[in-house]
Write an enzyme that holds these catalytic residues in place. Structure first.
Site, PDB file in Angstrom:
ATOM      1  N   SER A   1       2.752   0.357   2.661  1.00 53.39           N
ATOM      2  CA  SER A   1       3.834  -0.476   2.150  1.00 53.39           C
ATOM      3  C   SER A   1       4.007  -1.795   2.882  1.00 53.39           C
ATOM      4  O   SER A   1       4.443  -2.778   2.300  1.00 53.39           O
ATOM      5  CB  SER A   1       5.158   0.291   2.196  1.00 53.39           C
ATOM      6  N   THR A   2       3.703  -1.818   4.170  1.00 51.06           N
ATOM      7  CA  THR A   2       3.930  -3.040   4.948  1.00 51.06           C
ATOM      8  C   THR A   2       2.669  -3.449   5.690  1.00 51.06           C
ATOM      9  O   THR A   2       1.762  -2.641   5.892  1.00 51.06           O
ATOM     10  CB  THR A   2       5.070  -2.851   5.976  1.00 51.06           C
TER      11      THR A   2
END
Length: 182
Positions: free
Chosen positions: A10-11
């Site tokens: 996600s990051t």
């Protein structure tokens, strides 16, 4: 038949190494990656993986939530693969649509997703009916209040047009025409 892998974190500071190792161990000859939220549907790595997969191939993910966050999106993606005769496999959940048991599990997910959508629709209708029974009406409040409608009729009776009355009352002419016709 090729095993095509897809990994997503996600990051930017998350490390996909665990997923990549698992996909390599599963025999993936080609792996595509994304660093994006699972809620986003416009993930370039996923799109490349879907475009790359051919009939007879299997798209493999480490975990189901790596493919997508919402059940409708997961079902849509796997159904599109199925139509192209591309299998799907999730390593953690042991779902494999190339087997009868895996297809059954995935179709159960699909049925549960449809059931969930039907329940939401039913609850929404029931809530709207209950609100209506209590005299509440949904939607925006009318722009033309009873007082404005009365003033508009007085202005029009004095010889002004509906358009001129709308300008004076600071309302749209279409809304005023609509209110006057009721």
């Amino acid at each position: 038949m090729a095993h095509v892998g897809y990994a997503r974190v996600s990051t930017l500071d998350q490390d996909p190494a665990l997923q990549l190792d698992a996909l390599a161990a599963a025999g993936c000859s080609k792996v595509f990656e994304d660093r994006a939220s699972g809620a986003r549907t416009d993930r370039p790595g996923l799109q490349k993986a879907l475009d790359y997969a051919r009939e007879g191939d299997v798209l493999i993910v480490w975990k189901l939530d790596r493919l997508g966050r919402s059940l409708p999106h997961l079902i849509e993606t796997v159904s599109a693969l199925e139509k192209r005769a591309v299998g799907f496999r999730s390593l953690t959940e042991a779902i494999d649509t190339t087997t009868p048991g895996g297809r059954l599990v995935f179709h159960l997910f699909g049925a549960l997703g449809q059931f969930e959508r039907d329940l939401i629709r039913e609850r929404t209708r029931a809530g709207l009916a209950a609100a209506e029974a209590r005299g509440r009406k949904g939607g925006r409040k009318p722009v033309i209040t009873t007082e404005k409608l009365k003033r508009a009729r007085e202005i029009i009776d004095k010889g002004l047009t509906v358009r001129e009355a709308a300008v004076r009352l600071k309302v749209g002419k279409t809304a005023l025409y609509d209110a006057l016709s009721k």
